[in-house]
Design a protein around this motif. Sequence first.
Motif, short mmCIF file in Angstrom:
data_model
loop_
_atom_site.label_atom_id
_atom_site.label_comp_id
_atom_site.label_asym_id
_atom_site.label_seq_id
_atom_site.Cartn_x
_atom_site.Cartn_y
_atom_site.Cartn_z
N LEU A 467 0.84 -1.20 0.00
CA LEU A 467 0.00 0.00 0.00
C LEU A 467 0.87 1.25 0.00
CD1 LEU A 467 -2.87 1.19 0.18
CD2 LEU A 467 -2.64 1.15 2.67
N CYS A 468 0.64 2.11 -0.99
CA CYS A 468 1.39 3.36 -1.11
C CYS A 468 0.43 4.53 -0.85
CB CYS A 468 1.99 3.49 -2.52
SG CYS A 468 2.78 5.08 -2.84
N ILE A 469 0.80 5.41 0.06
CA ILE A 469 0.00 6.61 0.33
C ILE A 469 0.46 7.70 -0.62
CG2 ILE A 469 -0.78 8.22 2.08
CD1 ILE A 469 -1.50 5.23 2.54
N SER A 470 -0.46 8.19 -1.42
CA SER A 470 -0.13 9.11 -2.52
C SER A 470 -1.10 10.28 -2.51
CB SER A 470 -0.19 8.32 -3.84
OG SER A 470 0.04 9.15 -4.94
N HIS A 471 -1.38 10.83 -3.70
CA HIS A 471 -2.33 11.93 -3.84
C HIS A 471 -3.52 11.53 -4.70
CE1 HIS A 471 0.32 14.93 -1.95
NE2 HIS A 471 1.30 14.31 -2.57
N PHE A 472 -3.58 10.27 -5.13
CA PHE A 472 -4.65 9.82 -6.00
C PHE A 472 -4.76 8.30 -5.94
CE2 PHE A 472 -0.78 10.78 -8.37
CZ PHE A 472 -0.40 9.51 -8.72
#
Length: 489
Positions: A467-472
Amino acid sequence: MFCCLRAVRRLCLEKILLQCILQSRTLSGADAINALRPFYFAVHPDFFGQHPKEREVNENSLKRLNGYLENLQKPGFRSFKPTQLTFYVREREPNSSNVQESFSASGFRAVSFTLHTRDLLSTVLDILNSCSLSTEHIQSLNVNSQPHKEAKSTVNRPIKWDKTYYSFTGFKDPEEELEQAQRVETTLISWLDDNEASAVKKLKKSLPLRKELERLKFELSHQLQLSDIRWQRSWGIAHRCSQLHSLGRLVQQRPEVLKNVKGRTVVFTDRSGMSAAGHIMLGTMDVHHHWTKIFERLPNYYKLQKRLLFLEDRISQLLGGIQVIYIEELQPLLTLEEYYDTLDSFYNKLRDSRLPFHPRSLRGLQMILESDRYAPSLHESGHFTIPTVCDPATLQWFIFAKAQEARENLKRKEERMITEKELIDTSTEKFSLDRLYKEPSVSSAQMIDCCKRLLEESLPYLQGMHLCISHFYSVLQDGDLCIPWNWKN
């Protein structure tokens, strides 16, 4: 009853015939690429080398756009959902536009728009118009651009069927589906529902390569006694393995040139050299000959690095003991030579101005130098951002005025880092994640807020995932799930 069926059949045949006629006038994939050349030139990540955050946003948005365009070309593909994209466009003069825009002082602007078209032509026109780029060259492609006039309000299709047609046949009204999708904002649960299967499939497919990547990285790090091996950009697993194989071949062919890499970090990036942070940069487009030259030049780089550290120390003494630092995640990727020139120019300006800073009065504070800014600022993390062209008197006043606030920000930064790590560990354990990480453009405060809200949810979809926390929202090519830090319930 039979009359109604015959009428429906006739209408369906007419619709199919009209579609065949219209399809002969639509864009091909190659035409779409040619038509989007001005757009690609304005947003291509290679032109944002001095702006890592904007480069990363454009890279990820291009991946999602390419996926959207590929789906448009798949025969029979109907499951289209509105896709929101954000790009940084290289343009100095603001133009009027109906989309959300914001300009920076760095010669580009942020443009956000939503794609919901179902054919290549309308999509291409939407993209160009949203970025305030010319569409005149579309005419030379000899395609019919008339359908685009209603692109903003209706779905582009040959026939606008009456609502009774969908009620009678049981088919879904694509226009109604689009309106519903636009009314309902994407939520975390709904997005995971729709994309979990795709992510799991990609992740399983990438597992053998992931193991191979870890093996190669461990063996090379051990063999060369490296501190770390990193990648500047979010290349896929296969691409990274290829780069490590290439380095491994060089080790076998020319082991003598790598005798000076002990304790260093190797970074695969767009150009070869030594970075401002002291890391060995290997350009992924360069051949072994270029890499060999870099390794042979390492002793000279180490000498220059010592001179650079001395220069940072001299600047610190002139500014009351404030520490000069270089932050890879926030600053442009500079070579050692470029950073040395920046420091040298700034030092000469300070030396001539003879600012009256009391020795060690600013110890414990930090600053970075930026060549594309004109006014000093204080970052939320506590360091000062100082333009290389900053007026010395303005610099002195600003640092004195903000010194206490900077110390408080630095203290909060340390507290946030501890909290962030604890929340990442807790979230990883609760959801049985294989990995939880964030993009460099996501701040600690944003990551903390995201993790706190995640821990309030029950998310069985995440078990074993990356899981990568991004902007989209996005599913990466190797199965990593990207979600925005400010996801909605």
